[in-house]
Design a protein around this motif. Structure first.
Motif, mmCIF file in Angstrom:
data_model
loop_
_atom_site.group_PDB
_atom_site.id
_atom_site.type_symbol
_atom_site.label_atom_id
_atom_site.label_comp_id
_atom_site.label_asym_id
_atom_site.label_seq_id
_atom_site.Cartn_x
_atom_site.Cartn_y
_atom_site.Cartn_z
ATOM 1 N N LEU A 157 0.822 -1.208 0.000
ATOM 2 C CA LEU A 157 0.000 0.000 0.000
ATOM 3 C C LEU A 157 0.858 1.262 0.000
ATOM 4 N N TRP A 158 1.889 1.287 0.849
ATOM 5 C CA TRP A 158 2.777 2.450 0.921
ATOM 6 C C TRP A 158 3.419 2.715 -0.439
ATOM 7 N N THR A 159 4.011 1.675 -1.016
ATOM 8 C CA THR A 159 4.746 1.839 -2.273
ATOM 9 C C THR A 159 3.817 2.257 -3.404
ATOM 10 N N ALA A 160 2.650 1.633 -3.476
ATOM 11 C CA ALA A 160 1.710 1.980 -4.538
ATOM 12 C C ALA A 160 1.225 3.418 -4.401
ATOM 13 N N ALA A 162 2.881 5.902 -2.947
ATOM 14 C CA ALA A 162 4.002 6.777 -3.292
ATOM 15 C C ALA A 162 4.195 6.860 -4.806
ATOM 16 N N ALA A 163 3.885 5.754 -5.501
ATOM 17 C CA ALA A 163 4.022 5.721 -6.958
ATOM 18 C C ALA A 163 2.789 6.263 -7.668
ATOM 19 N N ALA A 164 1.791 6.716 -6.877
ATOM 20 C CA ALA A 164 0.531 7.238 -7.421
ATOM 21 C C ALA A 164 -0.211 6.194 -8.247
ATOM 22 N N GLU A 165 -0.058 4.931 -7.859
ATOM 23 C CA GLU A 165 -0.750 3.829 -8.527
ATOM 24 C C GLU A 165 -2.026 3.508 -7.751
ATOM 25 N N PHE A 166 -2.990 4.424 -7.807
ATOM 26 C CA PHE A 166 -4.160 4.286 -6.950
ATOM 27 C C PHE A 166 -5.172 3.277 -7.483
ATOM 28 N N ALA A 167 -5.104 2.947 -8.758
ATOM 29 C CA ALA A 167 -5.961 1.876 -9.263
ATOM 30 C C ALA A 167 -5.576 0.560 -8.593
ATOM 31 N N PHE A 168 -4.264 0.343 -8.429
ATOM 32 C CA PHE A 168 -3.790 -0.857 -7.738
ATOM 33 C C PHE A 168 -4.181 -0.807 -6.264
ATOM 34 N N VAL A 169 -4.019 0.346 -5.637
ATOM 35 C CA VAL A 169 -4.423 0.502 -4.230
ATOM 36 C C VAL A 169 -5.887 0.115 -4.061
ATOM 37 N N ASP A 170 -6.745 0.615 -4.951
ATOM 38 C CA ASP A 170 -8.175 0.346 -4.830
ATOM 39 C C ASP A 170 -8.481 -1.134 -5.039
ATOM 40 N N GLN A 171 -7.754 -1.788 -5.951
ATOM 41 C CA GLN A 171 -7.938 -3.229 -6.151
ATOM 42 C C GLN A 171 -7.604 -3.998 -4.877
ATOM 43 N N VAL A 172 -6.522 -3.593 -4.223
ATOM 44 C CA VAL A 172 -6.103 -4.268 -2.993
ATOM 45 C C VAL A 172 -7.142 -4.058 -1.896
ATOM 46 N N LEU A 173 -7.554 -2.811 -1.700
ATOM 47 C CA LEU A 173 -8.500 -2.509 -0.627
ATOM 48 C C LEU A 173 -9.870 -3.147 -0.880
ATOM 49 N N ALA A 174 -10.246 -3.271 -2.151
ATOM 50 C CA ALA A 174 -11.564 -3.840 -2.469
ATOM 51 C C ALA A 174 -11.673 -5.297 -2.055
ATOM 52 N N ALA A 185 -1.484 -6.949 13.642
ATOM 53 C CA ALA A 185 -1.333 -6.708 12.214
ATOM 54 C C ALA A 185 -2.069 -5.437 11.794
ATOM 55 N N GLN A 186 -3.238 -5.211 12.383
ATOM 56 C CA GLN A 186 -3.986 -3.996 12.067
ATOM 57 C C GLN A 186 -3.181 -2.758 12.438
ATOM 58 N N ALA A 187 -2.480 -2.829 13.573
ATOM 59 C CA ALA A 187 -1.652 -1.691 13.998
ATOM 60 C C ALA A 187 -0.530 -1.428 13.006
ATOM 61 N N MET A 188 -0.018 -2.487 12.363
ATOM 62 C CA MET A 188 1.034 -2.322 11.360
ATOM 63 C C MET A 188 0.474 -1.710 10.079
ATOM 64 N N ILE A 189 -0.730 -2.109 9.730
ATOM 65 C CA ILE A 189 -1.325 -1.678 8.461
ATOM 66 C C ILE A 189 -1.927 -0.281 8.546
ATOM 67 N N ALA A 190 -2.435 0.104 9.723
ATOM 68 C CA ALA A 190 -3.167 1.365 9.866
ATOM 69 C C ALA A 190 -2.381 2.578 9.355
ATOM 70 N N PRO A 191 -1.083 2.743 9.707
ATOM 71 C CA PRO A 191 -0.364 3.919 9.194
ATOM 72 C C PRO A 191 -0.273 3.935 7.672
ATOM 73 N N ALA A 192 -0.123 2.752 7.072
ATOM 74 C CA ALA A 192 -0.053 2.691 5.613
ATOM 75 C C ALA A 192 -1.374 3.112 4.993
ATOM 76 N N MET A 193 -2.478 2.650 5.567
ATOM 77 C CA MET A 193 -3.788 3.019 5.018
ATOM 78 C C MET A 193 -4.061 4.509 5.192
ATOM 79 N N ALA A 194 -3.637 5.061 6.329
ATOM 80 C CA ALA A 194 -3.803 6.503 6.537
ATOM 81 C C ALA A 194 -2.956 7.288 5.546
#
Length: 272
Positions: A157-160, A162-174, A185-194
């Motif tokens: 999520l972080w890398t995508a 930063a690369a402005a690849e938000f279509a990929f981000v949305d596919q992952v989150l969906a 694990a949620q605590a690790m992921i939360a900063p990336a999602m924010a």
């Protein structure tokens, strides 16, 4: 036993536990990791996994020459050891040597592509080298191969973002896989999602809020390096940002008990 690699792997397990145990247990697992690593090196002075374990035990700041010498020795003795190549990648990235970090990440992935941190390292290296399509393709492959690994999810999520690849981000989150992860694990992921949401539509207000959080960090001690990176991605003036960091007290990061997770490491000073 007399199996150096087994002792070395045990040392890595203990060293990695430092990021999850209660602070009162940190010294115990650190000592156990060092003892196992020394046992491994007594059997094989160039045991790669033992070198990695000792690297993980180093304070975040202060002994960069010694670290590099130790890891280079392990690499030369075991050039097919993906753990050592990953450690070199992380070390070079932590001191801003981007070309050397790319070479180490590429080697780590070539010798052991089935290890998630190696895939993530190479994907990040590809992004930093402006090979964004390849970086996102490898992130997509990593999430499909290791769907239950929260670090894979967070780094992707972080890398995508930063690369402005938000279509990929949305596919992952969906796919909503993150909802199955436990609390740690949620605590690790939360900063990336924010960070994804802030980077997706960067605003002056979002940047100011991140800078205010950084200022709050600075009043308490060393700042979160991922927060520094986020401020940079949100458009903070880099000269002003680093002037702000000049006031920070980094002394605590020179002590052995300090735990600075790879996801929040020094590399955030250089990735932007």
């Amino acid at each position: 036993g007399d199996d150096a690699e087994a002792w070395g792997l045990l040392a890595v397990v203990y060293a990695s536990l430092r990021w999850t145990v209660d602070p009162r247990e940190e010294r115990r697992v650190r000592d156990a990791a060092r003892a196992a690593a020394e046992q491994a090196l007594g059997l094989d002075r160039d045991c790669g996994s033992a070198c990695k374990a000792l690297y993980l035990l180093e304070p975040p700041l202060g002994r960069f020459r010694e670290i590099e010498h130790k890891l280079a020795r392990g690499r030369d003795a075991a050039p097919q050891d993906g753990d050592v190549w990953w450690s070199l990648y992380h070390h070079f990235l932590s001191v801003g040597r981007m070309a050397a970090s790319f070479d180490a990440a590429e080697n780590a992935y070539q010798v052991d592509p089935l290890r998630p941190p190696n895939a993530l390292a190479y994907a990040n290296a590809l992004y930093s080298a402006d090979r964004r399509a390849e970086a996102v393709a490898l992130m997509r492959h990593s999430i499909e191969r290791w769907p239950d690994d929260p670090m894979v999810y967070a780094v992707a999520l972080w890398t995508a973002a930063a690369a402005a690849e938000f279509a990929f981000v949305d596919q992952v989150l969906a796919q909503r896989r993150h909802e199955r992860f436990g609390a740690d694990a949620q605590a690790m992921i939360a900063p990336a999602m924010a960070a994804v949401e802030l980077i997706r539509v960067p605003t002056r207000r979002g940047c100011d809020k991140a800078l205010a959080r950084l200022e709050e960090d600075l009043r308490k001690g060393p700042p979160r390096f991922s927060l520094i990176g986020l401020c940079a991605y949100l458009g903070a003036d880099l000269d002003a940002l680093y002037d702000q960091l000049d006031r920070a007290d980094f002394a605590p990061l020179r002590t052995p008990a300090t735990r600075l997770a790879p996801l929040d490491g020094l590399s955030h000073l250089f990735l932007r």
